[in-house]
Structures are given as C-alpha cells and as structure tokens.
Design a protein around this motif. Structure first.
Motif, PDB file in Angstrom:
ATOM      1  N   LEU A 116       0.839  -1.193   0.000  1.00  0.00           N
ATOM      2  CA  LEU A 116       0.000   0.000   0.000  1.00  0.00           C
ATOM      3  C   LEU A 116       0.877   1.247   0.000  1.00  0.00           C
ATOM      4  O   LEU A 116       1.943   1.273   0.637  1.00  0.00           O
ATOM      5  CB  LEU A 116      -0.900   0.016   1.229  1.00  0.00           C
ATOM      6  CG  LEU A 116      -1.961  -1.090   1.324  1.00  0.00           C
ATOM      7  CD1 LEU A 116      -2.772  -0.909   2.605  1.00  0.00           C
ATOM      8  CD2 LEU A 116      -2.875  -1.063   0.117  1.00  0.00           C
ATOM      9  N   TRP A 120      -1.903   5.471   3.070  1.00  0.00           N
ATOM     10  CA  TRP A 120      -3.170   4.750   2.822  1.00  0.00           C
ATOM     11  C   TRP A 120      -3.733   4.303   4.171  1.00  0.00           C
ATOM     12  O   TRP A 120      -3.147   3.486   4.859  1.00  0.00           O
ATOM     13  CB  TRP A 120      -2.912   3.541   1.932  1.00  0.00           C
ATOM     14  CG  TRP A 120      -4.163   2.908   1.348  1.00  0.00           C
ATOM     15  CD1 TRP A 120      -5.092   2.186   2.010  1.00  0.00           C
ATOM     16  CD2 TRP A 120      -4.570   2.948  -0.017  1.00  0.00           C
ATOM     17  NE1 TRP A 120      -6.071   1.766   1.144  1.00  0.00           N
ATOM     18  CE2 TRP A 120      -5.780   2.223  -0.113  1.00  0.00           C
ATOM     19  CE3 TRP A 120      -4.048   3.528  -1.172  1.00  0.00           C
ATOM     20  CZ2 TRP A 120      -6.449   2.044  -1.320  1.00  0.00           C
ATOM     21  CZ3 TRP A 120      -4.709   3.352  -2.365  1.00  0.00           C
ATOM     22  CH2 TRP A 120      -5.908   2.624  -2.432  1.00  0.00           C
ATOM     23  N   SER A 127     -11.426  -0.096   1.121  1.00  0.00           N
ATOM     24  CA  SER A 127     -10.460  -0.272   0.040  1.00  0.00           C
ATOM     25  C   SER A 127     -11.031  -1.320  -0.908  1.00  0.00           C
ATOM     26  O   SER A 127     -11.289  -2.462  -0.496  1.00  0.00           O
ATOM     27  CB  SER A 127      -9.098  -0.719   0.568  1.00  0.00           C
ATOM     28  OG  SER A 127      -8.514   0.286   1.379  1.00  0.00           O
ATOM     29  N   THR A 162     -11.018  -4.444   2.347  1.00  0.00           N
ATOM     30  CA  THR A 162     -10.547  -3.674   3.498  1.00  0.00           C
ATOM     31  C   THR A 162     -10.054  -4.555   4.636  1.00  0.00           C
ATOM     32  O   THR A 162      -8.968  -4.332   5.205  1.00  0.00           O
ATOM     33  CB  THR A 162     -11.684  -2.765   4.013  1.00  0.00           C
ATOM     34  OG1 THR A 162     -12.253  -2.061   2.926  1.00  0.00           O
ATOM     35  CG2 THR A 162     -11.158  -1.799   5.051  1.00  0.00           C
ATOM     36  N   HIS A 204      -9.190   3.612  -2.803  1.00  0.00           N
ATOM     37  CA  HIS A 204      -9.518   3.982  -1.440  1.00  0.00           C
ATOM     38  C   HIS A 204     -10.833   4.747  -1.447  1.00  0.00           C
ATOM     39  O   HIS A 204     -11.001   5.712  -2.190  1.00  0.00           O
ATOM     40  CB  HIS A 204      -8.417   4.859  -0.841  1.00  0.00           C
ATOM     41  CG  HIS A 204      -8.603   5.104   0.625  1.00  0.00           C
ATOM     42  ND1 HIS A 204      -8.231   6.276   1.243  1.00  0.00           N
ATOM     43  CD2 HIS A 204      -9.134   4.317   1.609  1.00  0.00           C
ATOM     44  CE1 HIS A 204      -8.522   6.206   2.541  1.00  0.00           C
ATOM     45  NE2 HIS A 204      -9.072   5.022   2.774  1.00  0.00           N
TER      46      HIS A 204
END
Length: 977
Positions: A116, A120, A127, A162, A204
C-alpha cells in the motif's frame, strides 16, 4: 456413487461478494493504486488439469510460473503457449447446453504482490479492488481470502478488500475461466479472447466519500433555459463556477440560459461534486432527448445519425485499447463526418465515452448481451426467454451495471438492451428496469421487431426499397393491430447497414437520400468501424493480418471479422472515404452562375467554414478564389453569385467548390475539408475527337498483320505495340470476387458471386473464328464462352490506325444464349504488358478506386500513382483498384521513357496490377500476391457494382452490368514524354 455437482462457473448468477454498481469516477481526489503490470501466470488448457488451488495463499511459491502483462488477453501472449484466438460470428464454440460448458475450459491463474502507498489509511472507509474487464469468469482472492466471483466480461466489478489488506506484501490472486455460463450471454461477433484485459485498480473509498451520484439535466429549446439536479449518496454540494452554481445535492437548480450539448456543439460545463470525504470532477452537458412526431429529438430537433458500429479492437492487443488509440478513433470519426457510435455489442471502456462527451458524438450504449448462437437450436433454452432466476438476475445485472457506470455521460442519448438475443420477455424486464432508473433516454433493441419493449423501430440491413416504405409509414403490418399502430408512429433507424467488408460498401448514396427524404428515417450505423485482423509475418518477412481459421479453429467464420471502414492499422479504407462524402454536412450545387449552399447540420451554423473554388481544365488549375458566404443556420440554404473565368481552348473544365475549416479545432486542422462538389463547365468530349478511324491501311505479312504501331499474329492476336510485348489482349469478363459478391449473409436473390461461379464465368474459353482485312481494318471475330452451358459472347474486334502510329480498337460484343439471370463481373479488354512498367498517370475519377456504386468520393482530375500504390490491400485479397470514367491513361516505366497511352471513346474503367484476376481471386492473404512477369492492364467498358451483400442487400439493379449488345472502344498510342 459419485455425484457430480455443477461447476461454480456454470452458475448463471452474475456474481457473489461484489459491491453495488456505481458511476465511473476514477478521476476523484481519493487515493488509488494501479495494479497493472507484470503478474505471475499459470495456464491450464482444461479445468481437469487446472493448477493447484493453493495458489491463492500468500506463501504459495510462484517463482516457476510465467509472467504476463495485465491487462492483456492471454491468447495474445506466449506465441501460442496459452492457446490461440478463435473467431466466431454466431456459433458457440461448444454444444449449446446452457449453462454447461466443456471441461476443455482454458483457465488462467494470476498472482501479483503489492504494497500500500504511504498514507493509505485502512481504518478510514473502504479499500476496493476494481476490475474493469475480465473474460469471462473470475474468482478473486486477497491474502488467501476469497472476496467473490464475477461475470460480465466488459463490465466493471469491485470487491471490498478492506478487512484483509496489509501495509505490505499483499497478494492478489485471480482464477479466470475462458468459458462459463456467462459465455452464453456473450456470443458477440468477435474474437474469443480470455483474460484480464482492462485495468485493475485498488481504490480507497474514504469515509463519507461518494458511494454513487447521478447528474440529471434538462434543456428547454424554446428559451434556452435548463435545470440541474445531482443526486448523491451521501449528500454534498455541487459547484459550477461558470454558471454561478453552488447548491446542495438533491436540489434542482433552474438556470436561465445555457449553451446546450449536442454532437455538433459539445458544450461541457466543468464543476465539482464535494462530500465530506471526496471531491469528484463533473463535466455537465445540458440536453434533452424525447420521442416526438415519430422522431428522436435532441433539444427539440430531429437528429440524423451518420454512425458507425464500434467494437473495441487494437491489432496487437485485442480488446485492450489504449487511450491514444481511443482518441485516434474519435478524431478519425469526426474528421470523416461521422457523428454517432453504437457501442457494439457491449459498453466500451468508459474513457471512450468521455471522449465522445468532449469531442461530440451521439452514442447508443449497448448492454453486454448477445445469444445469437441459440438460433441454431431454434432459440430453445435462450436465457433471454428463461424463467430461471439465475438468468434473469444475470440480465438485470448486466444492464444495471452499464446504466450505473455510464449514466452521467451526456453523449449517451439511447440505451440498448443488447444485440441478436432473440425476442425474449426478459428484454422487457431489462427495459422496465432501465426506465425506472433513467427515464431521460429512450430504449433500443433491434431484436424486438414488434417494438413491444422499445421506443424506436430498429432494423439491420433492410434493403433500400423497404426503408422507403418505412419512411412512408407503409411497412408490412404486424399481426397485432395494437403493436402495429404503435410501431408505425415510432422513429426508424438502421442500427446496422452497409456491411463494410472488403471492397465496398456500395449503395450508400441511395440510403442517405432516404434518410434525408423521410423525417421518420433517422439514419443508421455502418457495420462496422475497423477490420479485426490480427498481425502476422510471412516467411519472407511480409506483414499481413490473420482472420478466422488462421489459428486452427475447428469452427470459424473466416474473414467475416474483417468488415470495417478502417484497416486493422487504422488506415481509412475506400469505404470510409466514400462514407465521408455521402454524409457530408454541407450540400453544394451550381446553377445560373450561383453557388447554392445548404447547411445539412442539425444544430450548428456554417460560420466555422470557409468556402473556396477552383477551376481545372484538363486536370490543371487555371483559376481559384474564395467565396464570401453569409452565416447559414442549420437546415437553411443560400445562393451566392460566383464569377468564373471564360473557358478557352479544348478539353474539359471543372469547377470545384469546397467547404473547409476556417481554424484548427480539437479534432482537425485548419483547412480540413468537410464537403465538396464538382461541376462540368465545358462539354465532355471524345479524347480523340476529330481523328478519322482507319485512315492508314492494314499491312498483311507472312506471319500476321501490322496496324499502326500494333503487330498481330496470323489469328489477329495483338502481340506487340511499339516496343512493348503484349500478351493475351482479348475480351475479359472476369474479376476476382469481392466479399460482397460471396457474402454468407447476402439478401436472397442478390448473390452475384454464387451465380458467376455456377455459370463458370471464372473459366472462360476463347475461340478465333476469323481474322481478315475488311474495309481498311483488321477485323477479328471471336467467341468467348464459359464451359458447360450454351452462353457465349461473340466479339468483333475492328483494329485501325488513324495516323500510322496510333492503334484504335472498336469492339462490338453480342451475347448469345440466356444471360437474363446473370450480371457480368466486368466487360472490357485485358492486356499483359512488360513488368518493367511501374507508373500510371490518368485523367478521370480519382485518386482512389471507384466502381459503379462507390464513386461518390472520386473527383475528376489528373492523377499519378505507382502500380503498387493503385492496389487496395484488403485483408482478404479481392477485386480492387479500378479507376472509373478515365478519359486517358499513360502507363510507363519508372524513367517515363517507355510505355503506352490509352485514350477512351469517351472513357473507360482502368485497372493495372502485377497479377492476374485469377491469381487475385485465388489469394487468401496479401502475401499470396506475388508479382509476375507482366503488368496486367484492364481497359473496361464497365464493371458490376459492389453492393453490400456480404451481409445485406446486393447490387442495386441500376448498377448491375447486364450482358447486352455493346459497342466499346479505345485508342493506344506509344508513350511520348
């Protein structure tokens, strides 16, 4: 007993674990990470021997795997190591047994590792892993955890990753199957090419970022006002500084005056959608679309579609088309007067739609749906008429993902439910859903001929005579009076017409006349934009293009995949040049010393154009100037006085008037020509008018005859002209057939090529009956006849010399037997000349090829090309390169010291090439054409028209070359520089 359960990829349900579809907004300020690049890859030709499923685990050792670029099609990588492309038009490549597919199901396993980016925040929002296109079934894993699976090859899908992402060393693993239940919904006329072929992105989605948004606009053509409302989840604000708009989402704003968006005037207003978590750029175009008075109207005005069907294609990369090439497509369309695109037969990459917004093209956005192969089983089991919840959900999923992704593009004015998928009731369910979600655009689906579910009457390849009836609301009635009454009041479009396969299409002008005559007939879309040939290199290093069957396919549709207005390298074909002229937006005429200019645009005036004139005599410019033209509104005509010079001397004089861009635009340079017209100012006269035929006597010798510079053998065969050896100078009726002569989907009764072959016109035999001196001429009487039947052509050659040097031929041809059902491929004389000849200069139509029904774009002028340049390199070799209405032509060597001149009585069609018509007819690819020992010159009375019979109507009757008693002639002269 072992129980076999259906494979997961045979489940017709469209996906599992995916996020709800939403509008495309990759240009927001939220963080994103491209995952494109080299991925590890393992290929299995069958699911039986598919790779170890543990490949999804982060610790799996993939070092022995290959690498493959993502995005790409795996069949275009590895030189056949991962299978090969396969082309089908209609047929499924396996037994029609939905939802099942064979175990011989090519499977690709993909892995990529990524970190990442700094900053982030995994704790803020979501995500998402986004795939913009995967063919045809994909299951997705991140760090060993399954996120879900998806179908819908040309549609995006997003998965929430995520909870399983880490800061470093994330492993994204994907299994892709080429065949799945979804393949039954994706039987488009295209190459089957599996793989991850569009971008893969990690997105994102911060807290309070835009889940989805919908820009609603209206435009009132009466007073120029508009409204704007942007729905958004979550709520936020919309700002458009140019319009002084700063408002909450969900609120409708009335704007007193805007410049509307049209394909001719693509006005966009830049703005921003802002929520607490994200800023999304907006490009808003104000316009309205409605059906009224049996017409599709935009901003209250009938529009005329001058369109093309566009598959996504790039020769080296298949359906992976880079942004520069998308832009090139748009620029080529705009510069060739194309104003509309049907996205056949699936939603394109969304960037292409953004270009259509910016540069101005009307768009029919089409759902990723075609089930054409069910035609071969009587449409039994067609998912479009199925009550299976899995199929219904898949169809609604496809149309929903299209609409949600593309709903904010002003260029899209029509939604299409798909293509050639039968007449099933699920089309109605799809249409109902679309109307409930977006009532601002009408619905299209060609397969619903009754128009039960649609808002317009759409057809493919209807012949011109039927279009004429439809324009008058006099089409053949439906059995259902209610539906018939509804359909007769709907606008009509040809979603496909004029199949642009090989040499052609012909008959475009006749279609366009109907579109301009009848308000209900609103144009159409040429099939199609580009040839889909895949690049190859012959043993001698020559580049060429492959098509269906060249990759060992068990079943295929040959070169039917090469049917575009562009060659694979995006060079315009003669068909595109012709189409540009036929659909030009300005119509110019000349009468009574005035130039009449009609603005054929739907919205824009002609203030962006400059008008120029020039006069050419015998192909040379003798005068020119500019025309001062007042502003001409759309649909209006003005007349402008034009003083042209007095024409002195002999020969043809032509006035040409052209409409050119005054200034550089975003799609073409200053001076770019949009329209033109030519007008004859003097009499068109015989090129050798005033020369007395037969003024010099024929000389008979021991071995033959001499007539001027011509030497003949004892049977009256021309064997030498001046210093040039001549071979087989005799009547010729054969030409290599075109795709339009032999097309598999030709309208019944118009298949000329089939008739020609059955009649043996490709294998004519010759007989000389006599050769004798009669009345100062060498008169040779011959018979040319195909085998088997009682048909023949009696030809009487009368050779004379008017001045002791020139050689004049007066030819009289009489058909014998029954030719009533046959058109001739050509009628003329063919010569074999020395191969050292290399250049042609002529006065006639040019510079490109021209035939009876494809010569609108050709202009009378003086032109010069090499013999090689005169050939049109169609992917599948066929008749090409003829120049029409030639008054004279000079064929010379490179130095211009040797050759001959041909003069018409008054004109002829000219073809010059380094292979015979028979060799051209036998060739399958361009490297098959090898220069021989002769240049073959055809001097023709005429050639049969081209038509569009590769799929659709053949040659119109007025363009057929009938076998009838014919007089034809020309004069040969030794070339003098």
């Amino acid at each position: 007993m072992t129980v076999f359960h259906p494979a997961e990829y045979e489940d017709p349900r469209p996906w599992r674990g995916a996020e709800s579809p939403r509008s495309w907004n990759v240009d927001s300020d939220a963080a994103k990470l491209s995952l494109n690049g080299d991925w590890r890859f393992h290929f299995s030709p069958s699911v039986i021997v598919a790779g170890d499923e543990s490949f999804v685990e982060p610790k799996f050792d993939d070092q022995k795997w290959d690498t493959i670029p993502v995005p790409s099609h795996w069949v275009l990588q590895g030189d056949g190591k991962y299978g090969l492309p396969a082309y089908q038009n209609i047929n499924y490549p396996f037994v029609v047994d939905p939802p099942h597919v064979p175990d011989e199901n090519p499977t690709g396993d993909y892995r990529v590792t990524f970190d990442l980016p700094a900053g982030w925040d995994l704790g803020d929002g979501k995500s998402l892993v986004r795939f913009d296109g995967v063919e045809s079934w994909a299951k997705v894993f991140v760090n060993g955890t399954e996120l879900g699976y998806s179908t819908g090859s040309r549609l995006p899908v997003e998965f929430d990753a995520t909870s399983v992402l880490k800061s470093k060393d994330n492993v994204l693993a994907v299994r892709v199957h080429q065949w799945s239940a979804a393949t039954y919904l994706e039987d488009q006329d295209q190459w089957f090419m599996p793989g991850i072929f569009r971008e893969v992105t990690l997105l994102h989605r911060p807290k309070d970022s835009v889940v989805d948004y919908f820009v609603h606009v209206s435009y009132d053509e009466k007073d120029g006002s508009a409204t704007l409302k942007v729905d958004c989840d979550p709520s936020g604000r919309v700002t458009i500084p140019e319009l002084s708009i700063d408002t909450a989402t969900g609120a409708e704003v009335k704007i007193p005056k805007v410049s509307p968006w049209t394909a001719e005037t693509p006005r966009l207003y830049d703005g921003t959608l802002t929520t607490a978590g994200e800023k999304v750029p907006l490009r808003v175009g104000f316009r309205s679309v409605r059906i009224e008075d049996s017409q599709i109207k935009v901003n209250g005005q009938r529009v005329l579609f001058k369109g093309v069907n566009r598959h996504e294609f790039q020769p080296e990369s298949g359906r992976l088309v880079d942004r520069a090439t998308m832009l090139k497509d748009v620029l080529l369309m705009k510069s060739h007067n194309v104003n509309a695109v049907r996205t056949s037969h699936y939603p394109p990459h969304p960037y292409f739609l953004s270009l259509c917004d910016e540069y101005g093209l009307w768009v029919i956005d089409e759902c990723d749906l075609e089930t054409h192969g069910f035609d071969f089983v009587g449409w039994e089991g067609n998912p479009v008429d199925s009550d299976d919840e899995g199929w219904i959900s898949a169809l609604l999923n496809r149309v929903g993902r299209m609409v949600e992704r593309d709903k904010n593009h002003p260029s899209i004015i029509i939604w299409s439910m798909g293509n050639e998928a039968g007449v099933g009731k699920n089309i109605g369910k799809m249409a109902d859903w679309v109307r409930s979600r977006d009532s601002s655009r009408p619905i299209h689906y060609e397969g619903d001929r009754s128009c039960k579910y649609t808002d317009m009457y759409s057809r493919m390849y209807a012949v011109q005579a039927e279009v004429d009836l439809i324009g008058q609301h006099k089409e053949v009635p439906l059995d259902d009076p209610e539906l018939d009454a509804k359909r007769r009041q709907l606008p009509f479009i040809l979603c496909e017409y004029a199949h642009a396969m090989g040499n052609g299409p012909g008959g475009l002008s006749e279609y366009q006349e109907l579109f301009e005559k009848y308000p209900r007939c609103q144009g159409g879309f040429i099939w199609e934009w580009i040839d889909h040939g895949l690049p190859a290199i012959a043993a001698d290093g020559t580049k060429y293009y492959k098509y269906g069957g060249d990759f060992g396919e068990q079943t295929h549709d040959s070169n039917f995949v090469c049917d575009g207005l562009l060659f694979p390298d995006r060079t315009p074909t003669p068909g595109l040049i012709e189409f540009k002229k036929v659909i030009e937006p300005v119509k110019i005429s000349f009468e009574g010393g005035k130039v009449w200019i009609r603005n054929g645009r739907d919205f824009a005036d002609l203030s962006d154009l400059a008008f120029a004139w020039r006069v050419e005599q015998n192909g040379k410019v003798i005068d020119q100037g500019q025309i001062e033209v007042p502003t001409i509104a759309a649909g209006e005509t003005v007349a402008v006085e034009l003083g042209v010079p007095t024409i002195n001397g002999h020969g043809e004089a032509w006035l040409q008037v052209s409409a050119n861009l005054k200034a550089k635009t975003v799609w073409a340079d200053e001076g770019h020509e949009l329209a033109w017209a030519q007008f004859l100012l003097s009499d068109k006269s015989d090129a050798i008018n005033g020369v007395t035929a037969g003024a010099v006597q024929v000389v008979e010798g021991s071995k033959g005859y001499t007539v001027g510079a011509g030497t003949f053998d004892s049977k009256g065969q021309l064997v030498k002209f001046g210093d040039l050896d001549v071979s087989l100078a005799r009547v010729d009726i054969w030409r290599a057939m075109t795709d339009n002569d032999v097309g598999p989907h030709c309208t019944p009764g118009t298949w000329n090529g089939k008739n020609w072959l059955a009649a043996g016109l490709d294998r004519v035999l010759y007989r000389v009956n006599s050769a004798a001196i009669e009345g100062g001429a060498l008169v040779v009487k011959t018979v040319a006849a195909p085998a088997i039947y009682g048909r023949s052509l009696e030809a009487v050659y009368r050779w004379t010399s008017p001045d002791g040097e020139a050689l004049r031929l007066d030819l009289h041809v009489t058909p014998r037997g029954d030719w009533s059902a046959l058109a001739l491929p050509r009628l003329g004389v063919r010569f074999g000349l020395p191969k050292g000849l290399s250049r042609v200069e002529w006065f006639g139509l040019g510079p490109g090829e021209a035939y009876a029904d494809t010569h609108t774009a050709a202009r009378v002028g003086q032109y010069a090309l090499s013999i090689d340049e005169m050939q049109t390199p169609y992917v599948y070799p066929q008749e090409n390169g003829s120049r029409a209405e030639v008054r004279w032509a000079e064929v010379t060597d490179e130095s211009g010291q040797a050759g001959l001149r041909v003069e018409g009585h008054p004109d002829f069609a000219l073809t010059a090439r380094r292979w015979t018509s028979e060799e051209l007819h036998a060739a399958k690819h361009t490297p098959d054409l090898v220069a021989g020992d002769n240049v073959w010159l055809n001097v023709d009375y005429g050639l049969n028209g081209i038509g569009t019979g590769s799929c659709g109507p053949g040659v119109l009757p007025k363009y057929l070359l009938a076998a009838k008693e014919t007089d034809f002639g020309f004069t040969l002269r030794p070339f003098k520089k």
